[in-house]
Design a protein around this motif. Sequence first.
Motif, PDB file in Angstrom:
ATOM      1  N   THR A 141       2.734  -9.068  -7.365  1.00 19.82           N
ATOM      2  CA  THR A 141       1.287  -9.024  -7.590  1.00 19.82           C
ATOM      3  C   THR A 141       0.504  -9.725  -6.485  1.00 19.82           C
ATOM      4  O   THR A 141      -0.693  -9.475  -6.330  1.00 19.82           O
ATOM      5  CB  THR A 141       0.930  -9.678  -8.925  1.00 19.82           C
ATOM      6  OG1 THR A 141       1.389 -11.034  -8.943  1.00 19.82           O
ATOM      7  CG2 THR A 141       1.574  -8.912 -10.077  1.00 19.82           C
ATOM      8  N   HIS A 173       1.222  -2.752  -8.090  1.00 23.52           N
ATOM      9  CA  HIS A 173       0.650  -3.688  -9.060  1.00 23.52           C
ATOM     10  C   HIS A 173       0.008  -4.894  -8.377  1.00 23.52           C
ATOM     11  O   HIS A 173      -0.089  -5.977  -8.959  1.00 23.52           O
ATOM     12  CB  HIS A 173       1.727  -4.170 -10.042  1.00 23.52           C
ATOM     13  CG  HIS A 173       2.121  -3.142 -11.059  1.00 23.52           C
ATOM     14  ND1 HIS A 173       2.953  -2.091 -10.757  1.00 23.52           N
ATOM     15  CD2 HIS A 173       1.779  -2.998 -12.363  1.00 23.52           C
ATOM     16  CE1 HIS A 173       3.120  -1.350 -11.844  1.00 23.52           C
ATOM     17  NE2 HIS A 173       2.425  -1.874 -12.829  1.00 23.52           N
ATOM     18  N   ILE A 175      -2.416  -7.667  -7.105  1.00 23.69           N
ATOM     19  CA  ILE A 175      -3.638  -8.328  -7.554  1.00 23.69           C
ATOM     20  C   ILE A 175      -4.306  -9.060  -6.406  1.00 23.69           C
ATOM     21  O   ILE A 175      -5.533  -9.074  -6.295  1.00 23.69           O
ATOM     22  CB  ILE A 175      -3.329  -9.308  -8.713  1.00 23.69           C
ATOM     23  CG1 ILE A 175      -2.827  -8.538  -9.930  1.00 23.69           C
ATOM     24  CG2 ILE A 175      -4.555 -10.132  -9.080  1.00 23.69           C
ATOM     25  CD1 ILE A 175      -2.396  -9.432 -11.078  1.00 23.69           C
ATOM     26  N   SER A 202      -6.458   0.777  -4.678  1.00 24.68           N
ATOM     27  CA  SER A 202      -5.712   0.158  -5.775  1.00 24.68           C
ATOM     28  C   SER A 202      -6.632  -0.049  -6.964  1.00 24.68           C
ATOM     29  O   SER A 202      -7.785  -0.469  -6.801  1.00 24.68           O
ATOM     30  CB  SER A 202      -5.120  -1.181  -5.337  1.00 24.68           C
ATOM     31  OG  SER A 202      -4.584  -1.885  -6.424  1.00 24.68           O
ATOM     32  N   THR A 204      -5.678  -2.105  -9.375  1.00 24.23           N
ATOM     33  CA  THR A 204      -5.303  -3.421  -9.925  1.00 24.23           C
ATOM     34  C   THR A 204      -5.767  -4.575  -9.044  1.00 24.23           C
ATOM     35  O   THR A 204      -5.794  -5.721  -9.489  1.00 24.23           O
ATOM     36  CB  THR A 204      -3.773  -3.524 -10.092  1.00 24.23           C
ATOM     37  OG1 THR A 204      -3.138  -3.382  -8.808  1.00 24.23           O
ATOM     38  CG2 THR A 204      -3.258  -2.455 -11.034  1.00 24.23           C
ATOM     39  N   GLN A 228     -11.670  -2.715  -9.134  1.00 21.88           N
ATOM     40  CA  GLN A 228     -11.632  -3.943  -9.928  1.00 21.88           C
ATOM     41  C   GLN A 228     -11.845  -5.192  -9.070  1.00 21.88           C
ATOM     42  O   GLN A 228     -11.766  -6.316  -9.576  1.00 21.88           O
ATOM     43  CB  GLN A 228     -10.284  -4.055 -10.656  1.00 21.88           C
ATOM     44  CG  GLN A 228     -10.009  -2.921 -11.633  1.00 21.88           C
ATOM     45  CD  GLN A 228     -11.054  -2.825 -12.711  1.00 21.88           C
ATOM     46  OE1 GLN A 228     -11.436  -3.836 -13.316  1.00 21.88           O
ATOM     47  NE2 GLN A 228     -11.553  -1.618 -12.972  1.00 21.88           N
TER      48      GLN A 228
END
Length: 504
Positions: A141, A173, A175, A202, A204, A228
Amino acid sequence: MINSCIGLNDLPDEILMIIFKKLNNIDILYSFYGANQRLNKIIHDPTFTSCLTFVEWSLDNFIDLLSCKTILNQFCFRILPEIHNKIKWLGLESSSMKHVLRAAHYPNLDSLGLYNIDEESIRCLFTDETLSSGIFKNQITTLVITINRNDDYFEMLSSVVNIYDYIFSVFTHLIVVALYESSYKDCVRLCFNDSLHPNIRSSTLLKLNIKVQCFNDCLYLLDGRFNQLHTFYVDLVRIRIPQEVENQGDLPNLKCFSLSSNYEIYDYDELVLPLLNRMSNLEQLGLYLLVYVNETFIDGNHLKKKIINGMPRLNQFTFYIRSSMYTGKAKESQCHIYSYPPLMEYYGDITNDFPGGLFEYVRVVSLNDEHPFEHEFFLRIQKSFPFMEQLTVINHKPQNRKQSYESNIDNQNLSVIEYFFLNTLDIINTHDDYIEEFLFDTKTYFQNNVYLQIHYESLKRVTHNFTRDATRVNSTKINKLYVYGGSKCSNSLQEYFPYAKIFH
């Protein structure tokens, strides 16, 4: 080792933990693994096993701590398989990263640092189907990367965008993504055509720290491909009006934004302010800019009316803004404003009026004045910017107190200025006195590996046609030399700069 273990065993566990915490985790694991049962239990503590960084910074690059085959084998065949389930972070150099990642199964690994990577090394890593479909796709992440530079500018741009394309294709995935460079000298930038790299997106990603080439690239990254995203740090070279300004929608998810550039902005009102107006929910803001204005300087009143009032949730605002204005007859006035403590990487066009202070984050400095810079001024600059890596000097006036220094045979009143982190020095547009200021070892001390940019004829004069002893010591500290106006590299020039790669 037996005697040292006996000594260590005499200490309580609490003292051993205090001692070991002051040492490198890699050294602890390698030195004490299997020494005895008690030490083995202590070094298996999460303090020493959850975060393993197998690189260290030295001079101007990252060094692989696993370059020795014996050490690599010890970790890959014995240590890592035993502590594999405790590891949450791995920091790896490109040459050994595949060996380490394949040494064991890491069920709790969620953060990865990849250092000194290039397009070929990342491609080879991602062709490993076991890693790509397992750890990379499902677990990682947080990703921190540093990318190797090369001397071909256009090849570098192409390579960087391909690396990012690979990353967002494989790590699904993510972040947090951060392009990390310990040295400003080594920064590499993203420049891409959206239609050619659709994988750079992305759903995420929450935090992105990146360096890009131009304002268009910044707009691309805010066009919804990271829908996001709440934290965005971006440093860029060119802030110019693009041919088509798109992506004018609001950015309600963005909570933290930082924009920096060490190059002049002529379109601040047309580009920067409209971008900030899209961020009504911003809570933290950083602006580090050099702006040319027509009528009024950017001051606190401007920041309040044009920026702060439009961000009702803003609770932290750090900035360094140097606004400049042409006042006629080739004259220029400027105004510096910055928040305290100063967090910017750049500080430009410093004159003799500079009051001093401590700016620990600044890496790039430029000096420019129509009045001479004396030796004491350079001492003040070094003390104010102790971690300065790049320095540009523009001054064509001779030093006034040069003769007083030269008359003092022992230089008793002359302090040698030590530039421990300086790696790039631009003195192309200077009087010869400033070349002496930096090349005389009685005035200036360099660490090794300095990139010097200078005018050929000036260098030839100051070094007495590459024979002068007073400038010879610091000339050996130069590893790259750009001589402006030199037609070819003479033997005497190369001999005088024995360790330098010379460019014209």
